[in-house]
Design a protein around this motif. Structure first.
Motif, PDB file in Angstrom:
ATOM      1  N   MET A   1      19.239 -10.853  -8.957  1.00 11.61           N
ATOM      2  CA  MET A   1      17.816 -10.493  -8.944  1.00 11.61           C
ATOM      3  C   MET A   1      17.192 -10.992  -7.643  1.00 11.61           C
ATOM      4  O   MET A   1      17.231 -12.179  -7.346  1.00 11.61           O
ATOM      5  N   LYS A   2      16.628 -10.059  -6.893  1.00  6.28           N
ATOM      6  CA  LYS A   2      15.979 -10.445  -5.650  1.00  6.28           C
ATOM      7  C   LYS A   2      14.694 -11.206  -5.944  1.00  6.28           C
ATOM      8  O   LYS A   2      13.925 -10.832  -6.825  1.00  6.28           O
ATOM      9  N   LYS A   3      14.454 -12.262  -5.200  1.00  3.88           N
ATOM     10  CA  LYS A   3      13.238 -13.041  -5.374  1.00  3.88           C
ATOM     11  C   LYS A   3      12.257 -12.745  -4.245  1.00  3.88           C
ATOM     12  O   LYS A   3      12.668 -12.478  -3.113  1.00  3.88           O
ATOM     13  N   TYR A   4      10.977 -12.795  -4.570  1.00  2.00           N
ATOM     14  CA  TYR A   4       9.926 -12.486  -3.606  1.00  2.00           C
ATOM     15  C   TYR A   4       8.971 -13.664  -3.469  1.00  2.00           C
ATOM     16  O   TYR A   4       8.555 -14.257  -4.468  1.00  2.00           O
ATOM     17  N   ASN A   5       8.602 -13.952  -2.245  1.00  2.00           N
ATOM     18  CA  ASN A   5       7.630 -15.005  -1.964  1.00  2.00           C
ATOM     19  C   ASN A   5       6.212 -14.453  -2.063  1.00  2.00           C
ATOM     20  O   ASN A   5       5.819 -13.591  -1.263  1.00  2.00           O
ATOM     21  N   TRP A   6       5.462 -14.956  -3.031  1.00  2.00           N
ATOM     22  CA  TRP A   6       4.099 -14.508  -3.260  1.00  2.00           C
ATOM     23  C   TRP A   6       3.100 -15.421  -2.559  1.00  2.00           C
ATOM     24  O   TRP A   6       3.281 -16.634  -2.522  1.00  2.00           O
ATOM     25  N   ALA A   7       2.049 -14.803  -2.042  1.00  2.00           N
ATOM     26  CA  ALA A   7       0.944 -15.544  -1.439  1.00  2.00           C
ATOM     27  C   ALA A   7      -0.364 -15.107  -2.093  1.00  2.00           C
ATOM     28  O   ALA A   7      -0.558 -13.925  -2.384  1.00  2.00           O
ATOM     29  N   ILE A   8      -1.237 -16.059  -2.332  1.00  2.00           N
ATOM     30  CA  ILE A   8      -2.534 -15.796  -2.943  1.00  2.00           C
ATOM     31  C   ILE A   8      -3.611 -15.904  -1.866  1.00  2.00           C
ATOM     32  O   ILE A   8      -3.728 -16.934  -1.195  1.00  2.00           O
ATOM     33  N   LEU A   9      -4.378 -14.844  -1.691  1.00  2.83           N
ATOM     34  CA  LEU A   9      -5.471 -14.829  -0.721  1.00  2.83           C
ATOM     35  C   LEU A   9      -6.786 -14.925  -1.493  1.00  2.83           C
ATOM     36  O   LEU A   9      -7.220 -13.957  -2.114  1.00  2.83           O
ATOM     37  N   GLY A  10      -7.381 -16.108  -1.463  1.00  5.05           N
ATOM     38  CA  GLY A  10      -8.584 -16.355  -2.248  1.00  5.05           C
ATOM     39  C   GLY A  10      -8.233 -17.149  -3.487  1.00  5.05           C
ATOM     40  O   GLY A  10      -7.421 -16.693  -4.301  1.00  5.05           O
ATOM     41  N   CYS A  11      -8.809 -18.330  -3.655  1.00  2.00           N
ATOM     42  CA  CYS A  11      -8.385 -19.248  -4.712  1.00  2.00           C
ATOM     43  C   CYS A  11      -9.457 -19.455  -5.780  1.00  2.00           C
ATOM     44  O   CYS A  11      -9.708 -20.576  -6.223  1.00  2.00           O
ATOM     45  N   GLY A  12     -10.090 -18.380  -6.213  1.00  2.00           N
ATOM     46  CA  GLY A  12     -11.094 -18.450  -7.270  1.00  2.00           C
ATOM     47  C   GLY A  12     -10.470 -18.384  -8.649  1.00  2.00           C
ATOM     48  O   GLY A  12      -9.249 -18.482  -8.818  1.00  2.00           O
ATOM     49  N   TRP A  13     -11.328 -18.152  -9.658  1.00  2.00           N
ATOM     50  CA  TRP A  13     -10.834 -18.212 -11.045  1.00  2.00           C
ATOM     51  C   TRP A  13      -9.872 -17.088 -11.369  1.00  2.00           C
ATOM     52  O   TRP A  13      -8.927 -17.275 -12.142  1.00  2.00           O
ATOM     53  N   ILE A  14     -10.072 -15.879 -10.804  1.00  2.00           N
ATOM     54  CA  ILE A  14      -9.146 -14.781 -11.101  1.00  2.00           C
ATOM     55  C   ILE A  14      -7.763 -15.081 -10.530  1.00  2.00           C
ATOM     56  O   ILE A  14      -6.735 -14.734 -11.118  1.00  2.00           O
ATOM     57  N   ALA A  15      -7.724 -15.763  -9.385  1.00  2.00           N
ATOM     58  CA  ALA A  15      -6.448 -16.171  -8.806  1.00  2.00           C
ATOM     59  C   ALA A  15      -5.765 -17.207  -9.682  1.00  2.00           C
ATOM     60  O   ALA A  15      -4.532 -17.227  -9.794  1.00  2.00           O
ATOM     61  N   GLU A  16      -6.535 -18.066 -10.327  1.00  2.00           N
ATOM     62  CA  GLU A  16      -5.963 -19.057 -11.230  1.00  2.00           C
ATOM     63  C   GLU A  16      -5.279 -18.384 -12.416  1.00  2.00           C
ATOM     64  O   GLU A  16      -4.177 -18.771 -12.819  1.00  2.00           O
ATOM     65  N   ILE A  17      -5.942 -17.377 -12.982  1.00  2.00           N
ATOM     66  CA  ILE A  17      -5.353 -16.640 -14.106  1.00  2.00           C
ATOM     67  C   ILE A  17      -4.062 -15.950 -13.677  1.00  2.00           C
ATOM     68  O   ILE A  17      -3.033 -16.025 -14.356  1.00  2.00           O
ATOM     69  N   PHE A  18      -4.127 -15.290 -12.522  1.00  2.00           N
ATOM     70  CA  PHE A  18      -2.948 -14.582 -12.034  1.00  2.00           C
ATOM     71  C   PHE A  18      -1.796 -15.554 -11.758  1.00  2.00           C
ATOM     72  O   PHE A  18      -0.651 -15.297 -12.139  1.00  2.00           O
ATOM     73  N   ALA A  19      -2.099 -16.673 -11.105  1.00  3.67           N
ATOM     74  CA  ALA A  19      -1.051 -17.630 -10.748  1.00  3.67           C
ATOM     75  C   ALA A  19      -0.385 -18.224 -11.979  1.00  3.67           C
ATOM     76  O   ALA A  19       0.835 -18.452 -11.989  1.00  3.67           O
ATOM     77  N   SER A  20      -1.158 -18.458 -13.028  1.00  2.00           N
ATOM     78  CA  SER A  20      -0.575 -19.025 -14.242  1.00  2.00           C
ATOM     79  C   SER A  20       0.421 -18.065 -14.879  1.00  2.00           C
ATOM     80  O   SER A  20       1.420 -18.485 -15.468  1.00  2.00           O
ATOM     81  N   ASP A  21       0.165 -16.758 -14.758  1.00  2.00           N
ATOM     82  CA  ASP A  21       1.110 -15.749 -15.257  1.00  2.00           C
ATOM     83  C   ASP A  21       2.279 -15.560 -14.298  1.00  2.00           C
ATOM     84  O   ASP A  21       3.423 -15.368 -14.716  1.00  2.00           O
ATOM     85  N   LEU A  22       2.003 -15.620 -13.000  1.00  2.00           N
ATOM     86  CA  LEU A  22       3.034 -15.370 -11.999  1.00  2.00           C
ATOM     87  C   LEU A  22       4.183 -16.374 -12.116  1.00  2.00           C
ATOM     88  O   LEU A  22       5.348 -16.024 -11.937  1.00  2.00           O
ATOM     89  N   ARG A  23       3.858 -17.605 -12.449  1.00  2.00           N
ATOM     90  CA  ARG A  23       4.913 -18.618 -12.491  1.00  2.00           C
ATOM     91  C   ARG A  23       5.838 -18.470 -13.690  1.00  2.00           C
ATOM     92  O   ARG A  23       6.819 -19.205 -13.806  1.00  2.00           O
ATOM     93  N   THR A  24       5.575 -17.502 -14.575  1.00  2.00           N
ATOM     94  CA  THR A  24       6.488 -17.236 -15.684  1.00  2.00           C
ATOM     95  C   THR A  24       7.595 -16.255 -15.300  1.00  2.00           C
ATOM     96  O   THR A  24       8.518 -16.034 -16.093  1.00  2.00           O
ATOM     97  N   LEU A  25       7.509 -15.652 -14.113  1.00  2.00           N
ATOM     98  CA  LEU A  25       8.478 -14.641 -13.688  1.00  2.00           C
ATOM     99  C   LEU A  25       9.567 -15.277 -12.837  1.00  2.00           C
ATOM    100  O   LEU A  25       9.282 -15.922 -11.823  1.00  2.00           O
ATOM    101  N   ASP A  26      10.817 -15.072 -13.245  1.00  2.00           N
ATOM    102  CA  ASP A  26      11.946 -15.718 -12.568  1.00  2.00           C
ATOM    103  C   ASP A  26      12.124 -15.264 -11.126  1.00  2.00           C
ATOM    104  O   ASP A  26      12.631 -16.032 -10.295  1.00  2.00           O
ATOM    105  N   ASN A  27      11.741 -14.024 -10.820  1.00  2.00           N
ATOM    106  CA  ASN A  27      11.959 -13.512  -9.459  1.00  2.00           C
ATOM    107  C   ASN A  27      10.738 -13.661  -8.561  1.00  2.00           C
ATOM    108  O   ASN A  27      10.702 -13.144  -7.449  1.00  2.00           O
ATOM    109  N   ALA A  28       9.719 -14.380  -9.058  1.00  2.00           N
ATOM    110  CA  ALA A  28       8.513 -14.639  -8.253  1.00  2.00           C
ATOM    111  C   ALA A  28       8.528 -16.081  -7.762  1.00  2.00           C
ATOM    112  O   ALA A  28       8.575 -17.016  -8.566  1.00  2.00           O
TER     113      ALA A  28
END
Length: 325
Positions: A1-28
């Motif tokens: 499984m190829k892994k991808y490096n994710w970057a978050i542009l803007g660290c507000g509350w919507i980014a917090e929600i997204f990041a909490s879900d993103l860390r559940t994905l093995d290839n992220a």
């Protein structure tokens, strides 16, 4: 499984929600977070486990190890930040509203094609299993033809002229912030309307504080849509067919209620334990695995249709965003 490096542009509350879900994905890989405030970026990176923090968006984009950028800045900045990211050859998933108007969205799509770099609007609701089941019921015609859609999104947000929700310079107002969800629901299920009727209650800043929208279609199909900050509401979407109705909640993991002459049936789809954002993140990585520069499910043409519809609604209620329109 190829892994991808994710970057978050803007660290507000919507980014917090997204990041909490993103860390559940093995290839992220949670690689980088950027804010205009370096201390905020560092706190965000520490809280969610990102490897790097940047106090400059451009500095983050210059990092050659960044594969995908999730743009979570206010939507008045989506155009600027998307163009910048694409020109650095970074795949982009940009929060909704995709941009302020169709003029900006057209340039974003054009840049994606010119740079041959992936671009998708982050409409997580399209990819959750509950909504996909609704689409399958429509397509199967098991309840006959879809005739009417009712969809609401309302919550109480007291007026504050300093709030992003009421600031026209930031694209404030109910339509682009939450009204986009009912509009999206109608376009996904009934298609583009023949005519639009819209009524508005404006705030003291001139933003749309509450909006009622009717989509009129050929024959006998209609969509009745509401959004606003004046009151709380259950926030259901109800789909009226010839032989029954289907109701879904805006909350995750609520049962689908199917009402027919035989009674009420409950269907339960597994929308997961998070906020539902991992479905869109996983989909982006699947698209990149296949070499796509746009999603076959959330196409850029659909996003353009959506913003053009929002433009038409704003024209009818006379809401203008300075420095954009």
């Amino acid at each position: 499984m190829k892994k991808y490096n994710w970057a978050i542009l803007g660290c507000g509350w919507i980014a917090e929600i997204f990041a909490s879900d993103l860390r559940t994905l093995d290839n992220a890989v949670l690689y980088a977070a950027a804010s205009r405030n370096i201390d905020k970026a560092k706190r965000f990176a520490k809280d969610f486990g990102f490897q790097k923090a940047f106090g400059s968006y451009e500095e983050m984009l210059q990092d050659e190890n960044v594969d995908i950028v999730y743009i979570a800045s206010p939507h008045s900045f989506h155009y600027k930040h998307t163009i910048m990211s694409l020109k650095y050859k970074k795949a982009v998933m940009c929060e909704k509203a995709f941009a302020i108007n169709s003029k900006e969205v057209k340039k974003m799509i054009k840049t994606s094609k010119q740079e041959h770099t992936f671009l998708m609007e982050a409409f997580w609701t399209r990819l959750v299993p509950t909504f996909q089941r609704v689409l399958s019921i429509i397509e199967s015609k098991e309840l006959g033809d879809l005739k009417m859609v009712q969809s609401d999104f309302m919550f109480h947000a007291p007026f504050d002229e300093r709030s992003r929700l009421y600031d026209l310079n930031l694209g404030g107002g109910a339509l682009l912030d939450i009204g986009i969800y009912p509009v999206f629901t109608a376009l996904q299920t009934l298609g583009n309307p023949e005519n639009i009727v819209a009524n508005v209650i404006k705030s003291p800043t001139g933003s749309d504080q509450h909006i009622d929208i009717i989509f009129e279609y050929n024959e006998d199909r209609r969509a009745y849509l509401r959004a606003g900050f004046m009151n709380d509401a259950p926030n259901f979407s109800i789909f009226h067919f010839e032989k029954g109705t289907v109701q879904i909640s805006r909350e995750m993991n609520c049962p689908i209620l199917i009402k027919t002459e035989e009674g009420i049936q409950e269907l339960k789809e597994d929308d997961g334990a998070g906020f539902g954002y991992y479905f869109e993140a996983s989909h982006v990585m699947e698209c990149l695995d296949k070499g796509y520069i746009e999603s076959p499910i959330l196409t850029n043409q659909f996003s353009l249709n959506l913003i053009q519809t929002l433009d038409e609604i704003r024209e009818k209620i006379n809401v203008v965003y300075p420095n954009h329109d």
